[in-house]
Design an enzyme around this catalytic site. Structure first.
Site, PDB file in Angstrom:
ATOM      1  N   ASN A  18       0.674  -0.860  -0.137  1.00 38.85           N
ATOM      2  CA  ASN A  18      -0.207   0.448   0.140  1.00 38.85           C
ATOM      3  C   ASN A  18       0.522   1.311  -0.088  1.00 38.85           C
ATOM      4  O   ASN A  18       1.934   1.390   0.895  1.00 38.85           O
ATOM      5  CB  ASN A  18      -0.771  -0.007   1.110  1.00 38.85           C
ATOM      6  CG  ASN A  18      -1.837  -1.310   1.150  1.00 38.85           C
ATOM      7  OD1 ASN A  18      -2.256  -1.787   0.406  1.00 38.85           O
ATOM      8  ND2 ASN A  18      -1.590  -1.879   2.753  1.00 38.85           N
ATOM      9  N   HIS A  69       6.638  -1.740   3.132  1.00 43.51           N
ATOM     10  CA  HIS A  69       6.700  -3.078   3.761  1.00 43.51           C
ATOM     11  C   HIS A  69       5.349  -3.658   2.759  1.00 43.51           C
ATOM     12  O   HIS A  69       4.864  -3.181   2.240  1.00 43.51           O
ATOM     13  CB  HIS A  69       5.642  -2.502   5.281  1.00 43.51           C
ATOM     14  CG  HIS A  69       4.304  -2.047   5.380  1.00 43.51           C
ATOM     15  ND1 HIS A  69       4.294  -0.693   5.730  1.00 43.51           N
ATOM     16  CD2 HIS A  69       3.265  -2.431   5.024  1.00 43.51           C
ATOM     17  CE1 HIS A  69       3.323  -0.907   5.219  1.00 43.51           C
ATOM     18  NE2 HIS A  69       1.970  -1.455   5.060  1.00 43.51           N
TER      19      HIS A  69
HETATM   20  P1  AMP Z   1      -0.988  -0.587   6.257  1.00 44.77           P
HETATM   21  O1  AMP Z   1      -2.077  -0.287   6.214  1.00 44.77           O
HETATM   22  O2  AMP Z   1      -0.176  -1.305   4.948  1.00 44.77           O
HETATM   23  O3  AMP Z   1       0.351   0.585   6.083  1.00 44.77           O
HETATM   24  O4  AMP Z   1      -0.574  -1.994   7.081  1.00 44.77           O
HETATM   25  C1  AMP Z   1       0.536  -1.526   8.615  1.00 44.77           C
HETATM   26  C2  AMP Z   1       0.134  -3.077   8.735  1.00 44.77           C
HETATM   27  O5  AMP Z   1       0.874  -3.229   9.831  1.00 44.77           O
HETATM   28  C3  AMP Z   1      -1.772  -3.826   9.213  1.00 44.77           C
HETATM   29  O6  AMP Z   1      -2.017  -4.864   8.678  1.00 44.77           O
HETATM   30  C4  AMP Z   1      -1.595  -3.564  10.398  1.00 44.77           C
HETATM   31  O7  AMP Z   1      -2.748  -4.907  10.758  1.00 44.77           O
HETATM   32  C5  AMP Z   1       0.147  -3.659  10.891  1.00 44.77           C
HETATM   33  N1  AMP Z   1       0.063  -3.858  12.349  1.00 44.77           N
HETATM   34  C6  AMP Z   1       0.493  -2.614  12.984  1.00 44.77           C
HETATM   35  N2  AMP Z   1       0.976  -2.680  14.185  1.00 44.77           N
HETATM   36  C7  AMP Z   1       1.603  -3.919  14.571  1.00 44.77           C
HETATM   37  C8  AMP Z   1       2.630  -4.787  14.670  1.00 44.77           C
HETATM   38  N3  AMP Z   1       2.706  -3.990  16.268  1.00 44.77           N
HETATM   39  N4  AMP Z   1       2.533  -5.896  15.211  1.00 44.77           N
HETATM   40  C9  AMP Z   1       2.552  -6.581  13.519  1.00 44.77           C
HETATM   41  N5  AMP Z   1       1.354  -5.583  12.840  1.00 44.77           N
HETATM   42  C10 AMP Z   1       1.291  -4.373  13.214  1.00 44.77           C
END
Ligand code: AMP
Length: 135
Positions: free
Chosen positions: A86, A99
């Site tokens: 994203n 990521h």
């Molecule tokens: P995005 O919307 O592409 O920025 O995705 C961010 C992702 O990070 C989401 O799917 C969240 O569920 C994940 N996320 C946020 N905090 C954590 C965390 N502490 N450990 C693992 N995943 C996380």
């Protein structure tokens, strides 16, 4: 210097379910999975999104994806996976650090793919010309 939830995971300031780590990347389970095994591949080079990541860093990400995605798929008994980056909030990016999501996919898991929008042959031709001339 970036300060995100992912830099905290990289620096081991907060816990995560880490699956794999090397000098360039860290891979861990998403805390809020879309399917079983949903994982995140995060390059350690600090950058807000793939456009500001270096080519070298992205190459290391892809090497890690090729190594770990088949193992995740096999472990959870999936049949495929989506690899998603994203990019910017309008595309759903919440954590402003590069990521990639590895989302295991199962036959008939009910997750929807992108919708289609109408586009004519002429519109596509014109758009292709615009994009090519901007390259
Ligand atoms: P995005 O919307 O592409 O920025 O995705 C961010 C992702 O990070 C989401 O799917 C969240 O569920 C994940 N996320 C946020 N905090 C954590 C965390 N502490 N450990 C693992 N995943 C996380």
């Amino acid at each position: 210097m970036l300060e995100t939830i992912f830099t905290k995971i990289i620096n081991k300031e907060i816990p995560a379910d880490i699956l794999y780590e090397n000098e360039f990347v860290i891979v861990f389970l998403d805390i809020n999975p879309s399917t079983k095994g949903h994982s995140l591949v995060v390059p350690k080079e600090e950058a807000e999104n793939i456009l500001s990541s270096s080519d070298e860093s992205l190459l290391e990400v892809m090497k890690a994806v090729k190594k770990i995605a088949p193992v995740i798929v096999e472990t959870v008994g999936a049949q495929g996976f989506n690899l998603i980056a994203n990019t910017n909030p309008s595309a759903g990016q919440v954590v402003m650090q590069t990521h990639f999501h590895i989302i295991p996919r199962f036959d008939n898991d009910g997750l929807k793919h992108w919708p289609c929008v109408a586009s004519s042959k002429e519109e596509r031709k014109q758009l292709a010309e615009e994009i090519k001339s901007a390259l």
